[in-house]
Motif scaffolding. Structure first.
Motif, PDB file in Angstrom:
ATOM      1  N   PRO A 358      40.358  62.238  49.113  1.00  0.00           N
ATOM      2  CA  PRO A 358      39.869  61.065  48.263  1.00  0.00           C
ATOM      3  C   PRO A 358      38.606  60.394  48.871  1.00  0.00           C
ATOM      4  N   LEU A 359      37.464  60.615  48.266  1.00  0.00           N
ATOM      5  CA  LEU A 359      36.364  59.805  48.722  1.00  0.00           C
ATOM      6  C   LEU A 359      36.316  58.483  48.119  1.00  0.00           C
ATOM      7  N   ILE A 360      36.374  57.509  48.841  1.00  0.00           N
ATOM      8  CA  ILE A 360      36.650  55.909  48.360  1.00  0.00           C
ATOM      9  C   ILE A 360      34.976  55.474  48.103  1.00  0.00           C
ATOM     10  N   GLU A 361      34.823  54.969  47.200  1.00  0.00           N
ATOM     11  CA  GLU A 361      33.702  54.303  47.137  1.00  0.00           C
ATOM     12  C   GLU A 361      34.110  52.881  46.530  1.00  0.00           C
ATOM     13  N   VAL A 362      33.502  51.920  47.722  1.00  0.00           N
ATOM     14  CA  VAL A 362      33.512  50.591  47.549  1.00  0.00           C
ATOM     15  C   VAL A 362      32.112  49.910  47.028  1.00  0.00           C
ATOM     16  N   ILE A 363      32.024  49.351  45.844  1.00  0.00           N
ATOM     17  CA  ILE A 363      30.733  48.868  45.075  1.00  0.00           C
ATOM     18  C   ILE A 363      30.964  47.338  44.887  1.00  0.00           C
ATOM     19  N   SER A 364      30.231  46.562  45.688  1.00  0.00           N
ATOM     20  CA  SER A 364      29.891  45.336  45.829  1.00  0.00           C
ATOM     21  C   SER A 364      28.547  44.812  45.359  1.00  0.00           C
ATOM     22  N   SER A 365      28.514  44.334  44.193  1.00  0.00           N
ATOM     23  CA  SER A 365      27.234  43.861  43.820  1.00  0.00           C
ATOM     24  C   SER A 365      27.342  42.796  42.825  1.00  0.00           C
ATOM     25  N   GLY A 366      26.298  41.700  42.866  1.00  0.00           N
ATOM     26  CA  GLY A 366      26.092  40.671  42.385  1.00  0.00           C
ATOM     27  C   GLY A 366      26.863  39.387  42.609  1.00  0.00           C
ATOM     28  N   VAL A 367      26.631  39.322  44.199  1.00  0.00           N
ATOM     29  CA  VAL A 367      27.623  38.151  44.559  1.00  0.00           C
ATOM     30  C   VAL A 367      26.757  36.640  44.250  1.00  0.00           C
ATOM     31  N   ALA A 368      25.535  36.971  44.010  1.00  0.00           N
ATOM     32  CA  ALA A 368      24.606  35.849  43.144  1.00  0.00           C
ATOM     33  C   ALA A 368      23.775  36.116  42.464  1.00  0.00           C
ATOM     34  N   ASN A 369      24.175  37.233  41.564  1.00  0.00           N
ATOM     35  CA  ASN A 369      23.280  37.729  40.478  1.00  0.00           C
ATOM     36  C   ASN A 369      24.175  38.516  39.412  1.00  0.00           C
ATOM     37  N   THR A 372      30.061  38.428  37.181  1.00  0.00           N
ATOM     38  CA  THR A 372      31.299  38.375  37.933  1.00  0.00           C
ATOM     39  C   THR A 372      31.244  37.507  39.548  1.00  0.00           C
ATOM     40  N   LEU A 373      29.913  37.558  39.816  1.00  0.00           N
ATOM     41  CA  LEU A 373      29.470  36.829  41.054  1.00  0.00           C
ATOM     42  C   LEU A 373      30.459  37.345  42.228  1.00  0.00           C
ATOM     43  N   SER A 374      30.557  38.934  42.336  1.00  0.00           N
ATOM     44  CA  SER A 374      31.715  39.178  43.151  1.00  0.00           C
ATOM     45  C   SER A 374      31.040  39.668  44.334  1.00  0.00           C
ATOM     46  N   PHE A 375      31.822  40.038  45.306  1.00  0.00           N
ATOM     47  CA  PHE A 375      31.846  40.590  46.617  1.00  0.00           C
ATOM     48  C   PHE A 375      33.060  41.348  47.104  1.00  0.00           C
ATOM     49  N   ALA A 376      33.011  42.153  48.230  1.00  0.00           N
ATOM     50  CA  ALA A 376      34.048  42.994  48.595  1.00  0.00           C
ATOM     51  C   ALA A 376      34.656  42.711  50.119  1.00  0.00           C
TER      52      ALA A 376
END
Ligand SMILES: [Fe+2]
Length: 415
Positions: A358-369, A372-376
């Protein structure tokens, strides 16, 4: 000689408000920022008026007096046409896994805003437990609370995967004004001065929206980019680009440049269409083949499947070439990380049969835009008999929205 008192007041000043009016002159001084950090060294970056003398006092966090003072190098031929210039210095002879404090002095002046701290890396190739923070997409004028959550997670290092500003040009002067404005955001500044940060561009901080290897002036972008970050390298002697690799403990990071050699998004999706360019692709695969790391992180702004108009999804031959190379060479422990899409998630790609696991993809986008203002956060534990990687997605309200763990044996092809 004694440290300025500011070293002991860092927490109090981290979130002090700084207002920078854009459109007027760029800030005269920016930083400090901690860049590439190893078990024995750390790059510190500053921006200050040209012909300033910059010094840094540093010591272990527990010591009352500075261990040493070093002089910054002024960056030769600054790419941006501003009144200031970037400066860098590499602190050396540090101990592994040790906390240091530092004070930067500009022309002899020790401003409390210019002190910080850092922790060095564990020895390379030795097992360790550490936390990586992954971000992308940060914009001035948006809520910045997520950086406080990120700092609270106490990551050992931070990798940011592009759209670190939205100048949409290859002109370094304009790019730098955008960078300087954003680095004055106190929540972001607090991260940069204490967490070793590695950066890769995406389209908006490389050139125009969805730009590629045909962008006019990309050579200027590259010079300016390297002067404004503290990455360990940029491209190879034979191949230009912002890509580089580094190791943290026994995890190796291959940070890919998905713009400089990219075919246009609208090129036919055939075997001539390139995401990385042949030389960077060969550099990646050669590096993966010789890597002794337990986990190998491959990171780029472009998602594997989520973006319908600006990711690997419309570079299917290039994507299959990458997956097949991992599978054919039986490279274990690969984890892919990306950004760009203004939301975050972690999943395994359905074409994992090509990879062999299984190839994991970690998508982290929009920490301040983003909404969700999300991060990983990614926790590696390579001390266990069967090392683990744990991925969490944290939103701007501080809530954890995903929490998944894989063992290295899950990410290993059959013999
Ligand atoms: Fe973005």
């Amino acid at each position: 000689m004694k440290f300025s008192r500011c070293v002991y007041l860092t927490i109090a000043i981290l979130f002090a408000k700084t207002s920078v009016a854009f459109g007027q002159d760029a800030p005269a001084i920016s930083g400090p920022m901690v860049g590439h950090t190893t078990e024995s060294s750390a790059i510190i970056w500053m921006y200050a008026p040209k012909a300033s003398k910059l010094e840094i006092d540093f010591s272990e966090a527990t010591e009352a007096n500075p261990k040493a003072t070093m002089i910054f190098d002024s960056v030769v031929n600054p790419a941006g046409d501003l009144s200031g210039a970037p400066y860098k210095v590499t602190l050396r002879d540090l101990k592994p896994l040790t906390s240091y404090k530092y004070q930067v002095k500009v022309d002899g002046r020790a401003d409390p805003a210019h002190c910080g701290s850092l922790q060095t890396a564990p020895p390379v190739d030795k097992g360790s437990k550490f936390r990586l923070a992954v971000t992308s997409c940060m914009k001035f004028g948006q809520p910045q609370k997520s950086w406080e959550w990120l700092l609270g997670e106490k990551p050992n290092l931070h990798v940011t995967l592009g759209d670190t500003q939205y100048s949409d040009t290859t002109n370094p002067t304009i790019q730098w004004k955008h960078h300087l404005r954003y680095r004055a955001v106190p929540e972001f500044s607090a991260v940069l001065k204490s967490i070793p940060t590695y950066a890769m561009w995406d389209d908006h901080d490389y050139g125009p929206n969805n730009s590629d290897g045909t962008a006019t002036g990309k050579e200027n972008s590259l010079v300016g980019w390297n002067q404004f970050w503290g990455n360990p390298a940029s491209g190879t002697a034979a191949t230009p680009g912002a890509f580089f690799k580094f190791s943290w403990s026994d995890v190796e990071f291959f940070i890919l440049d998905g713009r400089y050699h990219r075919s246009p998004d609208n090129a036919p999706d055939d075997d001539q269409k390139r995401m990385l360019g042949d030389a960077q692709f060969a550099w990646l695969i050669d590096g993966l083949k010789i890597s002794k790391a337990k986990f190998k992180v491959i990171a780029s702004g472009s998602t594997l499947s989520d973006s319908k108009n600006d990711g690997w999804r419309i570079y299917t031959y290039a994507r299959q070439r990458l997956f097949d190379a991992i599978g054919d060479n039986k490279i274990s422990g690969v984890v892919y990380m990306s950004g760009d899409i203004h939301r975050s998630r972690v999943w395994t790609h359905p074409e994992s049969d090509r990879v062999g696991y299984p190839l994991i993809e970690v998508i982290s986008s929009g920490v301040a835009n983003s909404k969700t203002l999300s991060f990983a956060t990614v926790d590696f534990d390579t001390t266990a008999d069967d090392p683990t990687v744990q991925v969490r997605i944290v939103h701007g309200d501080g809530e954890t929205h995903a929490d998944k763990t894989w063992k290295l044996s899950d990410l290993t092809p059959d013999k």
